[in-house]
Design an enzyme around this catalytic site. Structure first.
Site, PDB file in Angstrom:
ATOM      1  N   GLY A  15     -55.884  49.557  30.930  1.00  0.00           N
ATOM      2  CA  GLY A  15     -56.197  48.697  29.099  1.00  0.00           C
ATOM      3  C   GLY A  15     -54.811  46.783  29.432  1.00  0.00           C
ATOM      4  O   GLY A  15     -55.251  46.758  30.510  1.00  0.00           O
ATOM      5  N   LEU A  17     -53.410  45.540  27.328  1.00  0.00           N
ATOM      6  CA  LEU A  17     -51.840  45.968  27.489  1.00  0.00           C
ATOM      7  C   LEU A  17     -51.570  45.757  28.859  1.00  0.00           C
ATOM      8  O   LEU A  17     -50.451  45.032  29.158  1.00  0.00           O
ATOM      9  CB  LEU A  17     -51.374  46.916  26.456  1.00  0.00           C
ATOM     10  CG  LEU A  17     -50.027  46.813  26.427  1.00  0.00           C
ATOM     11  CD1 LEU A  17     -49.354  45.380  25.003  1.00  0.00           C
ATOM     12  CD2 LEU A  17     -49.028  47.601  25.735  1.00  0.00           C
ATOM     13  N   HIS A 176     -42.706  43.974  20.225  1.00  0.00           N
ATOM     14  CA  HIS A 176     -42.354  43.024  21.168  1.00  0.00           C
ATOM     15  C   HIS A 176     -42.524  41.953  20.407  1.00  0.00           C
ATOM     16  O   HIS A 176     -41.547  41.166  20.686  1.00  0.00           O
ATOM     17  CB  HIS A 176     -43.646  42.978  22.073  1.00  0.00           C
ATOM     18  CG  HIS A 176     -44.557  42.540  21.331  1.00  0.00           C
ATOM     19  ND1 HIS A 176     -45.695  42.974  20.251  1.00  0.00           N
ATOM     20  CD2 HIS A 176     -45.201  40.966  21.288  1.00  0.00           C
ATOM     21  CE1 HIS A 176     -46.553  42.283  19.695  1.00  0.00           C
ATOM     22  NE2 HIS A 176     -46.335  40.840  20.450  1.00  0.00           N
ATOM     23  N   TYR A 177     -42.300  42.160  19.341  1.00  0.00           N
ATOM     24  CA  TYR A 177     -41.766  40.487  17.828  1.00  0.00           C
ATOM     25  C   TYR A 177     -39.688  41.180  18.276  1.00  0.00           C
ATOM     26  O   TYR A 177     -40.145  39.646  18.244  1.00  0.00           O
ATOM     27  CB  TYR A 177     -41.976  40.803  16.445  1.00  0.00           C
ATOM     28  CG  TYR A 177     -43.317  40.001  16.361  1.00  0.00           C
ATOM     29  CD1 TYR A 177     -44.498  40.206  17.406  1.00  0.00           C
ATOM     30  CD2 TYR A 177     -43.306  39.036  15.500  1.00  0.00           C
ATOM     31  CE1 TYR A 177     -45.396  39.511  17.353  1.00  0.00           C
ATOM     32  CE2 TYR A 177     -44.002  38.256  15.656  1.00  0.00           C
ATOM     33  CZ  TYR A 177     -45.615  38.314  16.642  1.00  0.00           C
ATOM     34  OH  TYR A 177     -46.665  37.811  16.325  1.00  0.00           O
ATOM     35  N   LEU A 178     -39.068  42.564  18.508  1.00  0.00           N
ATOM     36  CA  LEU A 178     -38.097  41.704  19.137  1.00  0.00           C
ATOM     37  C   LEU A 178     -37.210  41.507  19.502  1.00  0.00           C
ATOM     38  O   LEU A 178     -36.684  40.901  19.914  1.00  0.00           O
ATOM     39  CB  LEU A 178     -37.824  43.629  18.695  1.00  0.00           C
ATOM     40  CG  LEU A 178     -37.271  43.889  17.880  1.00  0.00           C
ATOM     41  CD1 LEU A 178     -37.179  46.266  16.882  1.00  0.00           C
ATOM     42  CD2 LEU A 178     -36.745  43.074  16.031  1.00  0.00           C
ATOM     43  N   HIS A 238     -44.042  44.303  13.131  1.00  0.00           N
ATOM     44  CA  HIS A 238     -43.076  42.916  13.231  1.00  0.00           C
ATOM     45  C   HIS A 238     -43.040  42.698  12.261  1.00  0.00           C
ATOM     46  O   HIS A 238     -41.746  42.378  11.826  1.00  0.00           O
ATOM     47  CB  HIS A 238     -44.673  42.612  14.499  1.00  0.00           C
ATOM     48  CG  HIS A 238     -45.097  43.238  15.550  1.00  0.00           C
ATOM     49  ND1 HIS A 238     -44.740  43.768  16.075  1.00  0.00           N
ATOM     50  CD2 HIS A 238     -46.977  42.778  15.597  1.00  0.00           C
ATOM     51  CE1 HIS A 238     -45.646  44.033  16.611  1.00  0.00           C
ATOM     52  NE2 HIS A 238     -46.845  43.242  16.892  1.00  0.00           N
ATOM     53  N   LYS A 388     -35.797  21.585   5.719  1.00  0.00           N
ATOM     54  CA  LYS A 388     -36.026  20.548   4.806  1.00  0.00           C
ATOM     55  C   LYS A 388     -35.124  20.229   3.818  1.00  0.00           C
ATOM     56  O   LYS A 388     -34.994  20.954   3.160  1.00  0.00           O
ATOM     57  CB  LYS A 388     -37.975  21.363   4.431  1.00  0.00           C
ATOM     58  CG  LYS A 388     -38.342  21.183   5.518  1.00  0.00           C
ATOM     59  CD  LYS A 388     -39.626  21.885   4.892  1.00  0.00           C
ATOM     60  CE  LYS A 388     -40.502  21.097   4.169  1.00  0.00           C
ATOM     61  NZ  LYS A 388     -42.223  21.042   4.069  1.00  0.00           N
TER      62      LYS A 388
HETATM   63  C1  BG6 Z   1     -49.843  43.527  18.859  1.00  0.00           C
HETATM   64  C2  BG6 Z   1     -51.244  43.601  17.742  1.00  0.00           C
HETATM   65  O1  BG6 Z   1     -48.221  43.674  18.142  1.00  0.00           O
HETATM   66  O2  BG6 Z   1     -49.156  41.908  18.341  1.00  0.00           O
HETATM   67  C3  BG6 Z   1     -52.451  42.732  17.567  1.00  0.00           C
HETATM   68  O3  BG6 Z   1     -51.833  44.427  17.976  1.00  0.00           O
HETATM   69  C4  BG6 Z   1     -51.340  41.113  17.643  1.00  0.00           C
HETATM   70  O4  BG6 Z   1     -53.808  42.027  16.647  1.00  0.00           O
HETATM   71  C5  BG6 Z   1     -50.697  40.914  18.799  1.00  0.00           C
HETATM   72  O5  BG6 Z   1     -52.518  40.065  18.614  1.00  0.00           O
HETATM   73  C6  BG6 Z   1     -49.424  39.522  18.664  1.00  0.00           C
HETATM   74  O6  BG6 Z   1     -48.509  38.967  19.085  1.00  0.00           O
HETATM   75  P1  BG6 Z   1     -48.384  37.553  19.448  1.00  0.00           P
HETATM   76  O7  BG6 Z   1     -47.408  37.864  20.348  1.00  0.00           O
HETATM   77  O8  BG6 Z   1     -49.381  37.459  20.733  1.00  0.00           O
HETATM   78  O9  BG6 Z   1     -48.023  37.080  18.274  1.00  0.00           O
END
Ligand code: BG6
Length: 491
Positions: A15, A17, A176-178, A238, A388
């Site tokens: 896939g 990911l 993954h934002y973490l 996120h 700022k």
């Molecule tokens: C994913 C979403 O979790 O995060 C996507 O499913 C999005 O739609 C992506 O594009 C964005 O991740 P990054 O790291 O590119 O900001």
């Protein structure tokens, strides 16, 4: 005897990911010497493929350098691919046997990454637990990607299912934002600096806005996206995770449980969102654009039904009902197909009281107000933290006031420092058994509790859908709603 081997399984190896994120992250970890010495990586999916074919597709994202070919070949040699179903016991027994053979050790530690559509989650996890557990003393760790359900109910159902087969200890819910540098930095910034921690509250802060923008549409992911929409895709996870770190109280320590206790506590104080505090939108093609991608609207994506009412843009305004934050709006805004790719957090401070500079301020603001101080944490691209502030225009006579920035742009200050990819960090965390940057089940539940009522309102079409052109800066109605709550936009 020799130390325990590890086996890393990727479910959904064929896939998007796996190709874009997981294989590249494993490669970089391997190249930089972070993976254990004895390791095998096994890709698993339904299609009849070969490992060569998998790497052919992933290679573009792995950025292998000229002088890395030798080590890359070594990396390829620890990889295998096995195909099979997601619901057949025999296939999992076969996978288990293959894995034992490859690692030559039945007690190898096993990590399972589930990069799978939600429809096969239950069967796969059950079969892994029943047929693919390592012999003692090997441990098992399960990495689950979103979507963790579609709403509070289905998420709870999935959690109940997982808890039948795995301990909470074994489950790593990835967001993954973490794993992003600037998101990890929020904790340090807030709690290692008195100058910030003292003003981090309703007395000093007027509004907080967390922004996610992308300059791409669904790009063939329309089939997945249409079932979920932007709120489930990025806001519920996120942006809500970022909010919890920005707003939480100070944890007792840097231990995972202490941090997660505080995150969940602040999420519990978030009040139900009012429908009037929600703006949603869907992009349409920009017929005047020269870029063929931008000419395509959301409804033109092949995977999307022609009458879809799924939002690709949303803004929600949250209130946190506690001593620190009562009255401060937390604005979460996310959109696809906008003018730029950007993620940032803006902490806007209150107006300076008193009229000392009124005359001078009139040069920059028709309301005779000084610009507010604002702390901006830019998550991407070009990581930066800047504050700022107002300053005297250099060289000018008198008090001409100018807005400027105290600027910590990483590219300049930390030139040459390599920031690891989010997936790289998080996968390494799993190897090390660190849970700081993973989502606990109670956090997940709270995040769903917060967005659930709004999802239901959208489903019932009680919230007007605003069309916006691919490449837009944003949606007027969203800016107006933010302004009404006291966030002053100045760019
Ligand atoms: C994913 C979403 O979790 O995060 C996507 O499913 C999005 O739609 C992506 O594009 C964005 O991740 P990054 O790291 O590119 O900001």
């Amino acid at each position: 005897g020799r130390s325990n081997s590890h086996i890393f399984f990727i479910f959904g190896a064929s896939g998007d990911l796996a190709k874009k994120k997981i294989y590249p992250a494993l490669w970089w970890l391997y190249r930089d010497g972070f993976l254990p010495e004895h390791i095998r990586i096994i890709g698993y999916a339904r299609s009849q493929l070969t490992i060569e074919k998998i790497f052919e597709n992933a290679k573009k994202f792995m950025k292998v350098q000229e002088d890395e070919h030798e080590i890359f070949e070594k990396f390829v040699s620890i990889n295998s691919y096995i195909n099979g179903s997601y619901d057949n016991k025999e296939d999992f027994e076969k996978l288990n046997n293959e894995a034992n053979k490859l690692s030559k050790q039945e007690s190898a530690h096993r990590l399972f990454y589930l990069a799978l559509p939600p429809s096969v989650y239950e069967s796969v996890t059950e079969l892994i637990s029943l047929h693919c557990r390592p012999k003692s003393p090997g441990w098992l760790r399960l990495i689950v990607e979103k979507p963790f359900g579609k709403d509070l109910e289905s998420s709870n159902k999935l959690s109940t299912h997982l808890s039948k087969f795995f301990t909470e200890e074994e489950i790593y819910r990835i967001d993954h934002y973490l794993g992003k540098e600037m998101v990890q930095n929020i904790i340090v910034l807030r709690f290692a600096n008195q100058i910030l921690s003292r003003v981090w509250n309703r007395d000093s802060i007027a509004a907080v806005i967390i922004i996610f923008k992308e300059d791409i549409g669904t790009q063939g992911r329309g089939g997945y996206f249409d079932e979920f929409g932007i709120i489930r895709d990025v806001i519920q996870n996120h942006l809500m995770q970022i909010l919890s770190i920005v707003a939480m109280e100070k944890p007792n320590s840097t231990k995972g449980e202490d941090i997660r206790d505080e995150k969940v506590k602040v999420l519990r104080s978030v009040l139900p969102i009012k429908p009037e505090d929600v703006v949603i939108g869907q992009y349409v093609g920009d017929k005047d654009s020269k870029d063929p991608e931008r000419q395509q609207g959301y409804l033109d994506d092949k995977g999307v039904p022609k009458d879809s009412t799924t939002p690709t843009y949303a803004q929600v305004i949250l209130s946190i009902n506690n001593e620190r934050w009562a009255g401060v709006p937390f604005i979460l805004r996310a959109g696809k197909a906008l003018n730029e790719k950007k993620a940032e957090i803006r902490i806007q401070f209150r107006d300076s009281p008193g009229g000392m500079f009124e005359e001078d301020a009139s040069q920059q603001d028709s309301n005779h107000k000084l610009a507010r101080d604002e702390l901006v944490i830019r998550v991407q691209p070009n990581e930066a933290i800047y504050l700022k502030v107002n300053t005297k225009r250099p060289g000018d006579m008198g008090f001409s006031i100018e807005e400027t920035e105290l600027d910590l742009t990483y590219g300049q200050r930390y030139e040459g420092v390599k920031l690891p990819d989010a997936y790289e960090r998080l996968i390494l965390d799993v190897f090390m058994g660190s849970k700081i940057n993973f989502v606990r089940s109670d956090e997940l539940q709270e995040a769903w509790r917060i967005v659930d009522p709004i999802l239901a309102e959208i489903e019932k079409k009680n919230i007007p859908m605003i069309r916006y052109k691919f490449g837009s800066f944003g949606i007027r109605e969203a800016f107006d709603a933010a302004a009404k709550h006291g966030y002053i936009f100045r760019g």
